[in-house]
Write an enzyme that holds these catalytic residues in place. Sequence first.
Site, mmCIF file in Angstrom:
data_model
loop_
_atom_site.group_PDB
_atom_site.id
_atom_site.type_symbol
_atom_site.label_atom_id
_atom_site.label_comp_id
_atom_site.label_asym_id
_atom_site.label_seq_id
_atom_site.Cartn_x
_atom_site.Cartn_y
_atom_site.Cartn_z
ATOM 1 N N HIS A 22 8.488 4.543 20.533
ATOM 2 C CA HIS A 22 8.843 3.186 20.084
ATOM 3 C C HIS A 22 7.893 2.140 20.663
ATOM 4 O O HIS A 22 8.176 1.590 21.737
ATOM 5 C CB HIS A 22 10.259 2.843 20.558
ATOM 6 C CG HIS A 22 11.343 3.541 19.822
ATOM 7 N ND1 HIS A 22 11.917 3.036 18.680
ATOM 8 C CD2 HIS A 22 11.978 4.705 20.073
ATOM 9 C CE1 HIS A 22 12.867 3.857 18.255
ATOM 10 N NE2 HIS A 22 12.926 4.886 19.078
ATOM 11 N N GLU A 60 7.608 -0.876 19.860
ATOM 12 C CA GLU A 60 8.268 -2.193 19.948
ATOM 13 C C GLU A 60 9.114 -2.313 21.220
ATOM 14 O O GLU A 60 9.603 -3.385 21.532
ATOM 15 C CB GLU A 60 9.116 -2.430 18.686
ATOM 16 C CG GLU A 60 10.483 -1.750 18.631
ATOM 17 C CD GLU A 60 10.424 -0.251 18.282
ATOM 18 O OE1 GLU A 60 9.317 0.328 18.289
ATOM 19 O OE2 GLU A 60 11.493 0.347 18.040
ATOM 20 N N CYS A 65 10.234 6.593 14.808
ATOM 21 C CA CYS A 65 11.430 7.367 15.148
ATOM 22 C C CYS A 65 12.200 7.754 13.886
ATOM 23 O O CYS A 65 11.739 8.569 13.119
ATOM 24 C CB CYS A 65 12.277 6.581 16.153
ATOM 25 S SG CYS A 65 13.500 7.584 16.995
#
Lengths: 763, 230
Positions: free
Chosen positions: B203, B205, B86
């Site tokens: 993302h 994560e 990002c």
Amino acid sequence: MKISNQTLYNINKNEYRAQLESTLKDAMEMGLTEDEFNLICKKIKKIPNKTELGIFSAMFSEHCSYKSSKKWLKTMPTRAKHVIQGPGENAGVIDIGDNLAAVFKIESHNHPSFIEPYQGAATGVGGILRDVFTMGARPIALLNALRFGSPSELLTKHHVSGVVKGIGGYGNCIGIPTVGGETNFDKSYDGNILVNAMAVGLANKNRIFYSAATGAGNPVIYVGAKTGRDGIHGATMASTEFTDNSSEKRPTVQVGDPFTGKLLLESCLELMSTDAVLSIQDMGAAGLTSSSVEMASKGSLGMYLNLDLVPTREDKMTSYEIMLSESQERMLMILKPGSEENAKSIFDKWDLDFAVIGEVTKTGRLILDKDGFEACNIPINPLVEDAPEYDRPYEIIQNKNTIKVNELNINYAVDEILAKIFENPNISSKRWIWEQYDSSVMGDTISSNGKSDASIVKIHGTKNSKSLGKGIAMTTDCTPRYVKSDPINGGMQAVCEAARNIAASGAKPLAITNNLNFGNPEKKNIMGEIVGSIKGISKAASFLNTPIVSGNVSLYNETNGKGILPTPVIGMVGVIDEVENCLEMNAKEDNTLLILGQSENFTEGWIGCSIYQEIENKKIDAAPPPVNLEKEKKIIDILLQLHTKNLLTAAHDISDGGLLTTICEMLFKNNLGLNLNLPKSLLKSDSKDPTLHSWCFGEDQGRIIVATDEIDKVNFFLKDSNLDYFVLGKTNASNILNLKDITTIYIKSLKNSFEKTLPLIMG
Amino acid sequence: MRSGVTIFPGSNCDRDIIVALKNITGKAPIKMWHKDTEFPNLDLIVIPGGFSFGDYLRCGALAARSPVIKNIKNHISRGGAVLGICNGFQILIEAGILPGSLIRNKKLLFTCRDTMLEIQNTIKSPFLSGLKKEHHLNIPVAHNEGNFFASETLLNELKNDGRIAFKYIKEVNNNTDYNPNGSSNDIAGILSKNGRVLGMMPHPERAINNLYGGTDGLKFLTKSFEQIIG
């Protein structure tokens, strides 16, 4: 009026009188009444200078002093075993076990958001986050409660678009997930939108920070952003009605900087992990004025500040401007003497201003120096203790008009009504809004944006071998049309709906923060709405043992004399021991749906004040559905017991739009269908049958629909529970809802309008 | 695996990726403060998401001029792996490490939602060689400036060189809105010439548990880490 010691003033009578008159004029321009001005002169034994007057007017404003509501706020239940800190601090604090505390508060930014939607909403979020981390808590979630005017108004789109961008702009950048909230539209908000932001944080329960100043001689520290000329007299602006010229007040709106907010958050939490901070207060409404006065007042001490040391953005700012500025991202702290250097190094690391600007004193006075002169010297006590408290006359108007089923003039069939319900922007999906909020940053979100009735965020660091950890459940709720028709009942309903939402997500309701949004309290009926809702909220909160631990009051939400629907928003927080047990609202295939809190024999639903009444009658002019607190408590207990036994797969509270609307919502996500069981007496009815309609769309309270794949065990448990329930049927993959031979409802097309409505409005 | 996570003022997904790295590798990454310049040799540097320097000037522009960037460039020249997520992707572009630009989302709205990613045929890359091409990844995005924009020449070059890592694809239910930001050729992530630097908008994560977001991010990260040390 008389001043006791005129010899103090080396001026003759005429000059004195002229000065008094011109100061009174200034005072009234700052929103003070003549009585309040006279009281100030008497208490400080002199005619206040401009800075002193500004400080008084800010502290005496409705926004800071709660002068119209204080008498009633004091009556609210605020204590329970699990309450660590109730109202009066920056935020409320409750014990959630494992040495942890949840710290939370909701606050309005209504007036500024109307004038300048983006900045108003953004600084609303920034302000509420500071309230939470000032207490030593790391914010873990944001919610909001928004009210806008008619969707057809061009101005409404401007407001929605700006407010949503502003909330996202701050929350996304600072990196706290926005996980839930509610948005409604009504023409009563055309001239006064409501933007209420709620933040929830997490702290070690033995490391909570408070605002009371301690120790004369201790240094007073200013940290964060520099002070500018923005937001001067914002608190006063937020304490009056709007007129056609309100856009002239744009300069009173603060400007937010979420980047500096993030730096302030990290640096403050870093400093708070040392032992340097004795007390801390954020500079919110009325900026340096309210923070210094409140800290000194709570510690029964005085404060000396040298305003030349305050970091300013612009040259030649006056003492008046510095004291009244509402520039964002600033904090005031009292540090342990000797810890200044260490503290400064933390703020240097984060590139933030750090300045020792004064010290705590024993004088009990607020003394300010500027450019070598004394700019202010007033006693602290009158600013807080003598702030006016009004016992305003009130009249609680309760609509007692009930609507009988056989009085209904029916225009639409069941499926047509459902179509209208899901085209209603108050019911339709808010995806257009919540996709603009980062709901998953921090990696702890478990449920957001309507996946379950309350949003759930897991508590970082509580993971163990069995579970990902504990979770906090959160919701905001209020049904303003109920409150308008019956303030007491409406107040109770808001609390009960919030508690049902928490329970329906699988969590135990614990405590409340509330945001009381009303019109002009100087009107008897509006004051009645305030008093009535507080009574209702108090009654329900104490019955459910969910005390009010923090809150905010926003009055004068009126334009040209027209007030908003009374909107006492309830923000509730609960706890779930293992987040794996979070209950979704979406049913799965082959689940049996049951309604808790309603028997098979129940057929005549409460349609007064419902969405249905609005659709069929084009108006709402009846008593809202009554609230039975014992039933509410019972249904929450039973739901949680069933859930503890692992018997439920989903749960959804019945609210706006009634039973049938709730069923459809549970079928949407997984494209399910259902052959709905009807009470025997309704089997022969047709699609325009009034009783059938009331059964489908009545908004009777104290009902939750649950889904199970263990119906026998659920039946066995409920048999002895003494709680009414009724089996609604088993979900299937057809995506069609059948009401026996009466009507066939295509879930897919309803889901389509549910999703399309808001994007269409917003273009 | 020895890993590091850069932290700029305004980074806000640093903790999330630190948690993921620690859970997957069993070892906490080192934190790389933007002003610091001395670090041990690492296998992987992650530049996390967030709003470094408040996105002021342009997303990633100020971070790309921070002291720590020199270390990242040295690390890359040693053949080290870098993952920019990002804002990390934006920083890699602003630092000139990856080509193209990331402009505002087509609808001019911040967008946070799930996306489905198709793994492309690429040059050898530790980030992708452990994954099966036919398995799509469901990973969320959350950004305002994720619209990958480049000249036709560059787009062709990226394609021909096998440097497009991921594309947004339609889910089964024919979602017309599958590309969340209007990026050229539906590009969601690209690789450096040596395949060891990956910049991606989604993302991973945030997709590491079954309760929220799914586990495709966990799969992606786990496979990447295996290949990086492999």
